[in-house]
Structures are given as C-alpha cells and as structure tokens.
Enzyme design. Structure first.
Site, PDB file in Angstrom:
ATOM      1  N   LYS A  75       0.846  -1.204   0.000  1.00  0.00           N
ATOM      2  CA  LYS A  75       0.000   0.000   0.000  1.00  0.00           C
ATOM      3  C   LYS A  75       0.874   1.243   0.000  1.00  0.00           C
ATOM      4  CE  LYS A  75      -3.200   2.551   3.024  1.00  0.00           C
ATOM      5  NZ  LYS A  75      -3.866   2.551   4.341  1.00  0.00           N
ATOM      6  N   ASP A 132      -2.310  10.372   3.862  1.00  0.00           N
ATOM      7  CA  ASP A 132      -3.716  10.004   4.022  1.00  0.00           C
ATOM      8  C   ASP A 132      -4.414  10.995   4.936  1.00  0.00           C
ATOM      9  OD1 ASP A 132      -6.156   8.770   4.119  1.00  0.00           O
ATOM     10  OD2 ASP A 132      -5.533   7.234   5.557  1.00  0.00           O
ATOM     11  N   LYS A 134      -9.713  12.915   8.681  1.00  0.00           N
ATOM     12  CA  LYS A 134      -9.251  12.478   9.988  1.00  0.00           C
ATOM     13  C   LYS A 134      -9.201  13.652  10.969  1.00  0.00           C
ATOM     14  CE  LYS A 134      -6.182   8.859   8.172  1.00  0.00           C
ATOM     15  NZ  LYS A 134      -6.679   7.695   8.922  1.00  0.00           N
ATOM     16  N   ASP A 165       1.592   6.140   5.855  1.00  0.00           N
ATOM     17  CA  ASP A 165       0.616   5.247   5.246  1.00  0.00           C
ATOM     18  C   ASP A 165       1.156   4.580   3.983  1.00  0.00           C
ATOM     19  OD1 ASP A 165      -1.811   4.066   5.741  1.00  0.00           O
ATOM     20  OD2 ASP A 165      -2.967   5.479   4.558  1.00  0.00           O
ATOM     21  N   ASP A 180     -11.996   7.158   4.195  1.00  0.00           N
ATOM     22  CA  ASP A 180     -10.777   6.891   4.953  1.00  0.00           C
ATOM     23  C   ASP A 180     -10.441   5.401   4.964  1.00  0.00           C
ATOM     24  OD1 ASP A 180      -8.547   7.561   6.430  1.00  0.00           O
ATOM     25  OD2 ASP A 180      -9.576   7.450   8.359  1.00  0.00           O
ATOM     26  N   GLU A 218      -9.431   3.776   2.401  1.00  0.00           N
ATOM     27  CA  GLU A 218      -8.978   3.889   1.011  1.00  0.00           C
ATOM     28  C   GLU A 218      -7.914   2.876   0.636  1.00  0.00           C
ATOM     29  OE1 GLU A 218      -5.541   4.993   2.928  1.00  0.00           O
ATOM     30  OE2 GLU A 218      -7.590   5.592   3.456  1.00  0.00           O
ATOM     31  N   ARG A 264      -7.698  -0.311   1.060  1.00  0.00           N
ATOM     32  CA  ARG A 264      -8.265  -1.504   0.417  1.00  0.00           C
ATOM     33  C   ARG A 264      -8.734  -1.208  -1.007  1.00  0.00           C
ATOM     34  NH1 ARG A 264     -12.484  -1.786   5.234  1.00  0.00           N
ATOM     35  NH2 ARG A 264     -10.667  -0.747   6.153  1.00  0.00           N
TER      36      ARG A 264
END
Length: 506
Positions: free
Chosen positions: A277, A282, A289, A300, A359, A361, A363
């Site tokens: 990933k 993020d 967030k 991230d 959030d 995201e 996946r």
C-alpha cells in the site's frame, strides 16, 4: 561497516589467537552466579584472573543488561575489555541475547572504538544457532546507528567511529555464519531504505518520488521496473485505485518491479508477488481524519516501503527466487472532485464498490493491485499495508496482523516471523464476517462497521485474491513508532525477507 567471522574453539585454549587479534575492545559475556566458561574463561586466563577479581569485587555481577569497561588490559591484543551481563544461563534465550547485544553496542557506540572483537554470538542461546546470533547482532547494531538526518540543515551526528566487527563463532557454524553476515548486512540495508522512505516528509516522498526510487532501484540492482502513469492506469480500468487518487493534484503511479533471481522465460518458476500500500499521505479524504497526529499519515506508505526494502535486500543477497513487487501509490486528499461517501466505483475486476467511508482507502487501491497480480500466475501473493486502526486495538504495536485462508502460506509466514524475530499473529478470516460488507446498492461495501474492523478489511481484500494463495499483513501497529521515538521501524522487511530466504531454500 565491515563484518567478518573467525572460527574459535574455546576448548582449545586461546582459540585460534582470537584474543590476540587487532581490536580496540573484546566483548565478553558474563552469566550471573555462574562459573566462567568459553571466551570468558580464556579471557580470565589471559589476563591472569582479572575477570574473576572484578566479579569477586562486585563490579560485575552478571545481571542482564549491565556493562563494564576494563581499560588498559595487558595479555591480549586489545587495550580494553567490555564485560556484558547476561543474566541466568539456564534462561538465556533469544530475548536475553538481544538485550545483551544492544547493551554492548550502546556502550561501544558511546566511545571512539573503531574495531571490535565480539564473542557474544558464540554463547549458548536456547533454541538458536550461531548464524542466527550473528545476524541478530548485525541488525541490532545497524538499528542503533540508524539516524534520519537528511532533512536537517545541520545533521546532528558526525561519522561513526565504529568501522569493523569480528565475530567469534564455533567452527561447526562458520560456513552458516558467513552467510548470515551477508544476509544481515543486506537486511539492514533494505530496512534502512524502508525507514528512509517512511520518514521522508510527504511533500518529498510523493507517488512520483516512489516511481523515481523504483527506477533507481532497478538500475542499481538490475530489476525490471515499470512505472505506469494516469493514462496507463485508466487503460487498465483500475477504477477503484483512480477513485482514491482523484482528490489530489499529485498524479498516481502504479509501480511494478521484478527480481528474477531464478531466471526468466517460460520455464522460470512462478514468482512470489508482494503488494504494498503506497498512500504517501492520508488525510482521510472527505471522511477527514482528526487533526491530532495527522502528520503521521505520511507513514501510510510503509507497506510500499517494505516492498522496496525487501526487494533491495533480496537482490543484495542474490536469492535464487523470482519476486514481483507491486506498489499502487497516490495521495488521499479532500477536494471538490474527490470520491465521496455514497459513491459507487468499479474495480479492475468489475466488482462494484459502495464507498461508505473515504478513509478506508487502502483496500480500494490494493484490490486493483491484487487483480493485476493475477497476470504473473504467482506461487503466492502477500500484501502489506498500514490498513486499519482496528488492528492496533487488537494487537497493539508488537505483532503484525496476519490474515490468510491458506494454512500452508500462513504457516510459512509465521515460521519466518519467529526466525526473524519480527512477530506476527494470525487473525480470523471466516466467511461469516463477509456479511458485514453487504451493500444494498453495489456488490460490496468498503467498510463493515466497527466490529472486527481489521478482519472485515481483510475479508474485503480476499474477494480480489481468489485465484492464488494469498495472505495479508496489517502493519498499522508495527510500521512506525509515535512519540519521542517517532520514526519508521523497517518492519516487516525481516519477516518478508526470511519468508523469501526459506522459499529459495537458502
């Protein structure tokens, strides 16, 4: 830093002249309330009972983690001896050894010592061998010497004094220990790359930067590298990946790196595919967030960083195995054109996804990468992602979450985690959890609510990994540290590298 091995049989007196070799210090372990043996006994004989006198005086009782320098020593090649307390011998396991090694390195790194003769790797460690001890010592030293100072106008640390370490090892372990030296250095270099990428600020470590890093890695280590841009990603119909990238002005990149250590062509063995990933920042997107600690969302992309680091380590080790690294990378930002809660998007596989939370995201970019991985006809696929805060709640910061329905693959990864001392814990992936991902309007929702959040995230990914053995590593709790020790850890590069070492039969 130079590492080397010298075979020593301490039952034969001075052990091949090890104590008389050129060094600034000899590192000797002392067990608590135990008769001196091995290197400690020979050191005591060479210095006419000095170690015994120090112990009797109470200056070194052998308690775990304690250290004592003995300066101006005569009778050996080095001018100093470093005594390291080991605790009780009957419980001297890998944890105790790791603590002793780190205590020794910390003491040495606080001095101007340049050359070290190191005997601790020859200690009797419960259920461990000398080559494991050598590799562990190298990784501990490299971890303690790692500093991220690239972004400081005046770097805080100058050149380290320590240049050379010679490990004493049992003659029977000599061959394996020499391999461990090579592996330890390669692993440390790979972990440093992973740490560097994670620690870089998000205005520098962008998707484009990761693409450039991949190309440099390809040039340096003879990897086949492709970096696909916006139009090429669109041509692949990666609608899920592109939906996440929409809100940022930074263009997405889809990076494919191939290491062909076992050869290429139709007769080449099927590769292991690592999918990382690569969200370089993020914000949470429209489901933004909280502001507190949002700076840590530069981490991230640590799953992507671990793929880079593992490939570098594997290439340096020269493993006879084929490995493909896939990194979908973009930012997740809020904007007028960003994906919204309630949107329905179509993945590369054709599966439609109802986005209930922007959030979630990671996946969404990984599912298209998992579909893309099918073209390599892989022997196994492992994805690595800082995927869910729920995994931190479940496992804290010690264990990486491991999800897989393939018992054999899960077993390989767990075995590798234990050998590498990079802990993982297998989590459930039962079909019953899939019900939480039902959508009234699309094939699947991208979240399944708060209960078992890390499990339902893995269940989502499993839908796109039906055609090969697959495992998912959730590293949200292990990829970086917060607070005063803030920084990327380099995990799970040791786990992944050991998994590939085992697969390569090396």
């Amino acid at each position: 830093m130079d590492f080397s091995i010298k075979a020593c049989d301490w039952s034969k007196g001075a052990a091949n002249g090890f104590l008389n070799g050129k060094a600034d210090v000899v590192v000797i372990g002392v067990f608590e309330a135990q008769t001196l043996s091995g290197a400690a006994r020979e050191m005591d004989l060479a210095t006419k009972g000095l170690v015994t006198r120090v112990i009797k005086a109470g200056d070194m009782a052998g308690r775990a983690g304690t250290t004592l320098f003995l300066p101006e020593i005569t009778g050996i090649g080095a001018s100093r001896v470093l005594l390291v307390g080991l605790g009780k011998q009957d419980v001297f396991n890998q944890k105790a050894y790791g603590e002793a090694v780190r205590a020794a390195w910390r003491a040495i790194l606080g001095t101007k010592i340049a050359q070290v003769a190191f005997t601790l790797a020859q200690l009797p460690i419960l259920e461990r061998t000398g080559d494991w001890a050598v590799r562990t010592a190298i990784l501990a030293l490299r971890e303690l010497t790692y500093k991220f100072t690239q972004m400081k106008s005046k770097p805080e640390n100058g050149t380290r004094a320590l240049k050379k370490v010679v490990f004493s090892i049992d003659p029977a372990d000599e061959k394996a220990a020499k391999v461990a030296v090579k592996q330890g250095a390669a692993l440390a270099n790979g972990m440093d790359l992973t740490r560097d990428l994670g620690n870089l600020p998000p205005n520098i470590c962008t998707p484009t930067y990761l693409g450039q890093t991949a190309k440099k890695l390809g040039r340096d280590w003879k990897l086949k590298v492709e970096v696909l841009g916006q139009k090429q990603i669109e041509a692949l119909d990666m609608g899920s990946f592109l939906a996440v990238a929409k809100g940022s002005i930074e263009p997405p990149q889809f990076i494919v790196m191939q290491y062909q250590g076992a050869g290429s062509g139709k007769s080449a063995p099927a590769p292991v595919v690592l999918v990382g990933k690569g969200i370089t920042f993020d914000s949470g997107g429209i489901s933004i967030k909280p502001g507190e600690a949002m700076d840590e969302m530069k981490y991230d992309m640590c799953g992507a960083g671990s793929v880079f680091g593992t490939l570098r380590a594997v290439a340096e080790m020269g493993l006879k195995i084929n490995v493909v690294g896939i990194v979908p990378t973009c930012e997740n930002m809020p904007a007028g054109n960003a994906v919204k809660p309630g949107d329905i998007i179509t993945s590369m596989s054709g599966t439609t996804i109802e986005v209930l939370n922007t959030d979630a995201e990671g996946r969404l970019i990984l599912c298209d990468a998992l579909t893309y991985a099918e073209r390599f006809k892989p022997s196994a696929v492992v994805d690595i992602a800082t995927l869910t805060g729920a995994c931190i709640i479940a496992l804290g910061h010690h264990n990486t979450g491991l999800f897989s329905k393939d018992d054999a693959l899960a077993g390989e990864l767990l075995d590798a985690s234990r050998e590498a001392v990079d802990p993982a814990w297998r989590m459930p992936l039962d079909d019953e959890y899939q019900d939480q991902l039902k959508s009234n309007f699309a094939d699947v929702a991208n979240i399944g609510g708060r209960p078992a959040g890390s499990v339902t995230a893995a269940c989502f990914l499993s839908r796109f990994a039906q055609n090969y053995p697959w495992a998912h590593l959730d590293i949200a709790g292990t990829a970086w540290k917060s607070g005063a020790a803030k920084g990327a850890t380099g995990r799970p590069v040791p786990l992944l590298a050991q998994f590939l070492i085992d697969r390569a039969g090396q």
